[in-house]
Design a protein around this motif. Structure first.
Motif, PDB file in Angstrom:
ATOM      1  N   PHE A 121      -7.644  -5.123 -10.778  1.00 25.93           N
ATOM      2  CA  PHE A 121      -6.782  -4.406  -9.835  1.00 25.93           C
ATOM      3  C   PHE A 121      -5.910  -3.382 -10.565  1.00 25.93           C
ATOM      4  CE2 PHE A 121      -7.490  -7.705  -6.505  1.00 25.93           C
ATOM      5  CZ  PHE A 121      -7.795  -6.831  -5.476  1.00 25.93           C
ATOM      6  N   VAL A 122      -5.434  -3.724 -11.749  1.00 25.41           N
ATOM      7  CA  VAL A 122      -4.666  -2.761 -12.547  1.00 25.41           C
ATOM      8  C   VAL A 122      -5.508  -1.521 -12.811  1.00 25.41           C
ATOM      9  CG1 VAL A 122      -3.643  -2.314 -14.825  1.00 25.41           C
ATOM     10  CG2 VAL A 122      -3.169  -4.468 -13.640  1.00 25.41           C
ATOM     11  N   ARG A 123      -6.773  -1.745 -13.154  1.00 23.70           N
ATOM     12  CA  ARG A 123      -7.697  -0.640 -13.425  1.00 23.70           C
ATOM     13  C   ARG A 123      -7.935   0.180 -12.151  1.00 23.70           C
ATOM     14  NH1 ARG A 123     -11.462  -3.654 -15.042  1.00 23.70           N
ATOM     15  NH2 ARG A 123     -10.635  -3.885 -17.152  1.00 23.70           N
ATOM     16  N   ILE A 124      -8.153  -0.507 -11.030  1.00 24.35           N
ATOM     17  CA  ILE A 124      -8.413   0.177  -9.754  1.00 24.35           C
ATOM     18  C   ILE A 124      -7.206   1.008  -9.316  1.00 24.35           C
ATOM     19  CG2 ILE A 124      -8.795  -0.188  -7.276  1.00 24.35           C
ATOM     20  CD1 ILE A 124     -10.433  -2.707  -8.088  1.00 24.35           C
ATOM     21  N   LEU A 125      -6.009   0.409  -9.378  1.00 22.38           N
ATOM     22  CA  LEU A 125      -4.805   1.106  -8.922  1.00 22.38           C
ATOM     23  C   LEU A 125      -4.453   2.271  -9.830  1.00 22.38           C
ATOM     24  CD1 LEU A 125      -2.460  -1.791  -7.717  1.00 22.38           C
ATOM     25  CD2 LEU A 125      -4.072  -0.418  -6.424  1.00 22.38           C
ATOM     26  N   SER A 126      -4.634   2.095 -11.130  1.00 24.51           N
ATOM     27  CA  SER A 126      -4.333   3.188 -12.067  1.00 24.51           C
ATOM     28  C   SER A 126      -5.257   4.371 -11.818  1.00 24.51           C
ATOM     29  CB  SER A 126      -4.476   2.702 -13.513  1.00 24.51           C
ATOM     30  OG  SER A 126      -3.562   1.664 -13.800  1.00 24.51           O
ATOM     31  N   LEU A 156       0.819  -1.211   0.000  1.00 22.47           N
ATOM     32  CA  LEU A 156       0.000   0.000   0.000  1.00 22.47           C
ATOM     33  C   LEU A 156       0.856   1.264   0.000  1.00 22.47           C
ATOM     34  CD1 LEU A 156      -2.895  -0.863   2.502  1.00 22.47           C
ATOM     35  CD2 LEU A 156      -3.046  -0.623   0.015  1.00 22.47           C
ATOM     36  N   SER A 157       1.916   1.273   0.812  1.00 28.49           N
ATOM     37  CA  SER A 157       2.717   2.490   0.948  1.00 28.49           C
ATOM     38  C   SER A 157       3.576   2.768  -0.280  1.00 28.49           C
ATOM     39  CB  SER A 157       3.606   2.401   2.198  1.00 28.49           C
ATOM     40  OG  SER A 157       4.459   1.271   2.129  1.00 28.49           O
ATOM     41  N   ILE A 158       4.241   1.748  -0.780  1.00 29.67           N
ATOM     42  CA  ILE A 158       5.100   1.970  -1.938  1.00 29.67           C
ATOM     43  C   ILE A 158       4.295   1.983  -3.229  1.00 29.67           C
ATOM     44  CG2 ILE A 158       5.653  -0.425  -2.523  1.00 29.67           C
ATOM     45  CD1 ILE A 158       8.138   2.509  -2.320  1.00 29.67           C
ATOM     46  N   GLY A 159       3.038   1.495  -3.147  1.00 32.35           N
ATOM     47  CA  GLY A 159       2.192   1.442  -4.336  1.00 32.35           C
ATOM     48  C   GLY A 159       1.190   2.576  -4.388  1.00 32.35           C
ATOM     49  N   PRO A 160      -0.110   2.267  -4.248  1.00 32.37           N
ATOM     50  CA  PRO A 160      -1.137   3.302  -4.408  1.00 32.37           C
ATOM     51  C   PRO A 160      -1.136   4.365  -3.323  1.00 32.37           C
ATOM     52  CG  PRO A 160      -2.116   1.239  -3.651  1.00 32.37           C
ATOM     53  CD  PRO A 160      -0.699   0.931  -4.019  1.00 32.37           C
ATOM     54  N   GLY A 161      -0.512   4.087  -2.156  1.00 28.91           N
ATOM     55  CA  GLY A 161      -0.500   5.064  -1.078  1.00 28.91           C
ATOM     56  C   GLY A 161       0.528   6.153  -1.246  1.00 28.91           C
ATOM     57  N   LEU A 162       1.595   5.901  -1.972  1.00 28.69           N
ATOM     58  CA  LEU A 162       2.647   6.910  -2.150  1.00 28.69           C
ATOM     59  C   LEU A 162       3.384   6.771  -3.468  1.00 28.69           C
ATOM     60  CD1 LEU A 162       4.571   9.153  -1.275  1.00 28.69           C
ATOM     61  CD2 LEU A 162       5.930   7.427  -0.072  1.00 28.69           C
ATOM     62  N   GLY A 163       3.981   5.602  -3.696  1.00 29.23           N
ATOM     63  CA  GLY A 163       4.905   5.453  -4.822  1.00 29.23           C
ATOM     64  C   GLY A 163       4.297   5.774  -6.172  1.00 29.23           C
ATOM     65  N   THR A 204       1.959  -3.238 -11.573  1.00 29.48           N
ATOM     66  CA  THR A 204       2.002  -4.668 -11.889  1.00 29.48           C
ATOM     67  C   THR A 204       2.191  -5.521 -10.642  1.00 29.48           C
ATOM     68  OG1 THR A 204       2.937  -4.200 -14.072  1.00 29.48           O
ATOM     69  CG2 THR A 204       3.201  -6.430 -13.235  1.00 29.48           C
ATOM     70  N   SER A 205       3.202  -5.185  -9.838  1.00 28.49           N
ATOM     71  CA  SER A 205       3.509  -6.008  -8.663  1.00 28.49           C
ATOM     72  C   SER A 205       2.394  -5.930  -7.625  1.00 28.49           C
ATOM     73  CB  SER A 205       4.848  -5.578  -8.042  1.00 28.49           C
ATOM     74  OG  SER A 205       4.828  -4.208  -7.689  1.00 28.49           O
ATOM     75  N   CYS A 206       1.839  -4.736  -7.395  1.00 26.98           N
ATOM     76  CA  CYS A 206       0.751  -4.591  -6.423  1.00 26.98           C
ATOM     77  C   CYS A 206      -0.500  -5.333  -6.884  1.00 26.98           C
ATOM     78  CB  CYS A 206       0.432  -3.111  -6.207  1.00 26.98           C
ATOM     79  SG  CYS A 206       1.711  -2.199  -5.320  1.00 26.98           S
ATOM     80  N   SER A 207      -0.823  -5.240  -8.161  1.00 25.87           N
ATOM     81  CA  SER A 207      -2.012  -5.928  -8.692  1.00 25.87           C
ATOM     82  C   SER A 207      -1.858  -7.441  -8.590  1.00 25.87           C
ATOM     83  CB  SER A 207      -2.251  -5.521 -10.148  1.00 25.87           C
ATOM     84  OG  SER A 207      -2.516  -4.141 -10.254  1.00 25.87           O
ATOM     85  N   GLN A 208      -0.646  -7.938  -8.870  1.00 20.52           N
ATOM     86  CA  GLN A 208      -0.405  -9.378  -8.761  1.00 20.52           C
ATOM     87  C   GLN A 208      -0.577  -9.846  -7.321  1.00 20.52           C
ATOM     88  OE1 GLN A 208       3.495  -9.446 -10.522  1.00 20.52           O
ATOM     89  NE2 GLN A 208       2.738 -10.094 -12.516  1.00 20.52           N
ATOM     90  N   TYR A 209      -0.112  -9.036  -6.367  1.00 23.63           N
ATOM     91  CA  TYR A 209      -0.252  -9.428  -4.963  1.00 23.63           C
ATOM     92  C   TYR A 209      -1.708  -9.393  -4.510  1.00 23.63           C
ATOM     93  CZ  TYR A 209      -0.288  -9.159   0.100  1.00 23.63           C
ATOM     94  OH  TYR A 209      -0.578  -9.368   1.420  1.00 23.63           O
TER      95      TYR A 209
END
Length: 448
Positions: free
Chosen positions: A319-324, A89-96, A301-306
């Protein structure tokens, strides 16, 4: 198939480099060089440890363990779930990911916007295009090797090479005198500066992406996957060292001509404008955007796979759609707000991530002792979490005062001694436990 061609290995290495190399990686080395001046290379030696060494080892550790969750389970199952989710969450959609979308706009687009154009509208348009491209690239993770290894990464390296070669034909000047902490303790400051890239945490995400990319080439044997991950890591690490060195050199020479700046983006803007004039801004914008795009694709990619492994109801592509989409929304809220919430979380988990990687690399020596993992992560986590709470204004005076007496605490490395103590205590406890088990077993045998 248990072998990989040199071409495919090189492409995977280039792909890993591009996953790591975002905007932060572009701006921190020149700022370090500008501030460190004649102490640049002392600081860079330590910077390489946290900005290159640990990230590469992180990829290997995750590949070796079969995923971050499996690695974290060596502490316990609850920790594995909580820590893994926090990392993603932190390195992905939360910040990175939002930072990667908003940073190139803030640094190299916003300053050149005409007053007649709304900044909010321009940011929305920029992030919409940016995340649309990231979304398209992330839909097919097995194609990332070709798209990033063959196209995006070489283009990024070419842009950086153009900037450096330009500085050879139009030199900036000599190294300036080191300032601030760089003048008194460049090694410690360089070590801590490596945190800013956040690549050690990102590596815990990217490890599974690299493993899947290798397996997509027909490699099934787990030992071979780990071996290739190590080789790809060395390729990516070598490129990072080279690029960081070039950027640090540019920063160190820019200090002589332009003086101090507030951040590395301003440093690079000064450099490119001096060398190329107004077209330098376009060159820098392309470099920033491309660096951020490659990192965003890797994180999505990595966050969606997890997250797709946590539920059967939502697919990887969903998940790719949601995170983007969510990352685009957060990017439009403003970088300052994102950092205010997320940076303390990152500071809390960064030392824990480092120690997980270190313990993984020492598995054979430690014999995968669960007690070593438990004590080390416990003591490391207490210090890093208390620090993070202090940063958001929630101070535990008694504990904070006690921890402030730790060696290196004032330098931001107060967790190091507790981590070492945790390893020693874990080893002693394991030895005692094994001896007691052997004695009980021996007594049982004697009773027979």
């Amino acid at each position: 198939m248990n072998t990989l061609s040199k071409k495919d290995l090189s492409l995977i290495g280039l792909m890993l480099f591009s996953l790591f190399f975002g905007a932060g990686n572009l701006i921190f080395p020149p700022f370090l060089g500008q501030s460190a001046g004649d102490k640049t290379w002392l600081a860079m030696i330590a910077f390489f440890i946290t900005a290159v060494g640990f990230p590469v080892l992180g990829v290997v550790a995750v590949a070796k363990s079969g995923g971050l969750t499996n690695l974290a389970k060596r502490v316990n199952n609850v920790f594995a779930v909580v820590f893994t989710v926090l990392v993603y969450l932190s390195i992905g959609p939360g910040l990175g990911i939002p930072r990667a979308g908003s940073l190139p706009f803030e640094m190299v687009v916003s300053p050149y916007l005409p007053q007649t154009i709304s900044k909010s509208f321009a940011l929305f348009l920029f992030t919409f295009i940016f995340f649309s491209v990231a979304y398209w690239l992330s839909l097919s993770p097995t194609k990332l090797i070709n798209r990033m290894g063959k196209v995006l990464t070489p283009l990024l390296l070419l842009l950086i090479a153009i900037i450096f070669l330009g500085s050879l034909f139009k030199p900036l000047g000599s190294y300036s005198v080191a300032s601030g902490d760089y003048s008194t303790n460049p090694l410690v400051k360089g070590f801590l500066d490596g945190y800013l890239t956040m690549d050690t945490i990102a590596a815990l995400n990217f490890g599974i992406v690299i493993a899947l990319a290798i397996k997509s080439k027909g490699i099934e044997d787990e030992k071979t996957v780990v071996s290739i991950s190590i080789k790809a890591g060395l390729i990516a690490g070598g490129l990072l060292v080279l690029i960081y060195s070039l950027l640090a050199h540019l920063g160190a020479t820019s200090g002589f001509r332009f003086g101090a700046t507030e951040n590395g983006a301003q440093t690079l803007t000064n450099v490119t404008t001096y060398i190329f004039g107004k077209p330098g801004a376009i060159l820098l914008a392309a470099t920033f955007t491309l660096a951020c795009l490659t990192t965003s694709v890797g994180l999505i990619t990595s966050c969606s796979q997890y997250f797709a492994t946590l539920t059967n109801k939502i697919s990887y592509k969903s998940f790719v759609r949601i995170l983007s989409l969510s990352s685009m929304v957060l990017a439009n809220l403003g970088l300052t707000k994102i950092l205010a919430i997320s940076v303390p979380v990152l500071n809390a988990i960064y030392p824990i991530a480092i120690m997980l990687i270190v313990l993984s690399m020492l598995d054979n020596l430690l014999k995968e002792s669960s007690l070593v993992y438990k004590f080390t992560i416990l003591f490391t986590g207490v210090v890093s979490i208390v620090d993070a709470l202090s940063q958001v204004g929630f101070k535990l005076d008694f504990i904070s005062d006690l921890l402030s007496k730790l060696p290196l605490y004032s330098q931001g490395l107060g967790w190091v001694v507790p981590a070492l103590f945790g390893i020693i205590l874990g080893l002693l406890s394991t030895t005692i436990k094994n001896n007691l088990s052997n004695e009980i077993f021996a007594q049982g045998e004697n009773l027979k």
